[in-house]
Scaffold this active site. Structure first.
Site, PDB file in Angstrom:
ATOM      1  N   GLY A   1       0.824  -1.198   0.000  1.00 44.38           N
ATOM      2  CA  GLY A   1       0.000   0.000   0.000  1.00 44.38           C
ATOM      3  C   GLY A   1       0.858   1.248   0.000  1.00 44.38           C
TER       4      GLY A   1
ATOM      5  N   GLY B   1       0.278   5.641   0.499  1.00 52.19           N
ATOM      6  CA  GLY B   1      -0.563   6.811   0.667  1.00 52.19           C
ATOM      7  C   GLY B   1       0.197   8.074   0.323  1.00 52.19           C
TER       8      GLY B   1
ATOM      9  CB  VAL C   1       1.386  -0.116   4.017  1.00 50.22           C
ATOM     10  CG1 VAL C   1       1.110  -1.314   4.936  1.00 50.22           C
ATOM     11  CG2 VAL C   1       0.733   1.140   4.567  1.00 50.22           C
TER      12      VAL C   1
ATOM     13  CE  LYS D   1       0.075   5.230   7.593  1.00 52.63           C
ATOM     14  NZ  LYS D   1      -1.283   5.615   8.054  1.00 52.63           N
TER      15      LYS D   1
ATOM     16  CG  ASP E   1     -10.779   8.422   5.504  1.00 54.65           C
ATOM     17  OD1 ASP E   1     -11.796   8.648   4.813  1.00 54.65           O
ATOM     18  OD2 ASP E   1      -9.653   8.259   5.012  1.00 54.65           O
TER      19      ASP E   1
END
Length: 263
Positions: free
Chosen positions: A6, A8, A13, A27, A121
């Site tokens: 992942g 962002g 991640v 992360k 979120d």
């Protein structure tokens, strides 16, 4: 590190293995944000909030270090796919599977609120699903209930299509704001589309503020329950715990003791 799983705007991640041989998610702040005190403060706040939550439906914080050269947090690795990806690939959830997903996600959100935390979120991209078992992830903008507001009026923080109207208007986040996002996320799971439509940010926010949600095609208990979570007035929305109880009655899903949970 085994693989990148992942990415962002401020962090990456990785899938990794801990000393006990378990798969974990690490992360790590990107170098440019690790050099900024604000980036480290945000990561520290994420650790502090996520560490307070205990639920089988929320990814668990395991470890972390925000003081070192490469700030990071270690979280439980949750196998599965983001809810939004599953709906896009295979279509909406239906029947008992949808009710179980809705109830379990409500239980996870209730545990977040019981810990005095606001997620801020909840959206299809932040719910990982394996079968009909969800796990809420990404506490990057979460904070404790009653904490000082960290965003400015006019700044939209979160996933816009699933934000509550009060957050769009610049009001402080509350547990009711998360409940609105829960209901919007389940509406997407049930229909395959965002309940306030697609298109421009301005148009989406306008429809949210007007309460113009599209729940066509939703039947059964959720047809009655989701409009309650999408009420314009946050004070009129039931709690996540209330929804979990109502869905237990609707689905007949027992708790861990084997008893059917009542609202």
């Amino acid at each position: 590190m085994l693989d990148e799983i992942g990415r962002g705007s401020t962090s990456v991640v990785h899938l990794a293995m801990d000393s006990a041989g378990r798969e974990v998610a690490v992360k790590e702040l990107m170098a440019e944000y690790a050099a900024e005190p604000e980036g480290r403060r945000r990561l520290a706040r994420e650790m502090a909030t996520q560490a307070r939550v205990r639920s089988p439906y929320v990814a668990r914080l395991l470890d972390g270090d925000v003081e070192g050269e490469r700030p990071y947090v270690v979280m439980q690795y949750v196998p599965g796919q983001p809810l939004g990806d599953l709906v896009a690939a295979y279509g909406p959830f239906r029947g008992a599977r949808l009710l179980r997903l809705a109830r379990r996600l409500a239980l996870g959100l209730a545990a977040v609120h019981d810990a005095g935390v606001l997620h801020r979120d909840m959206a299809p991209g932040n719910v990982i699903v394996l079968g009909d078992r969800p796990a809420l992830i990404d506490f990057g903008i979460a904070h404790g209930a009653g904490a000082d507001k960290i965003t400015k009026r006019g700044m939209v923080v979160g996933t816009p299509a699933y934000l509550s109207p009060e957050l769009i208007e610049g009001e402080p986040a509350t547990a009711a704001s998360d409940v609105f996002s829960w209901a919007a996320t389940l509406a997407c799971a049930a229909t395959g589309r965002p309940p306030f439509g697609r298109g421009s940010l301005h148009g989406t926010c306008f429809r949210i503020l007007r309460g113009e949600h599209d729940l066509d095609g939703i039947s059964g208990p959720l047809a009655e329950l989701l409009p309650l979570g999408l009420r314009r007035d946050p004070a009129a929305r039931p709690t996540a715990r209330w929804f979990a109880g109502a869905l237990a009655q609707a689905s007949g899903e027992p708790d861990q003791s084997g008893r059917v949970v009542a609202a």
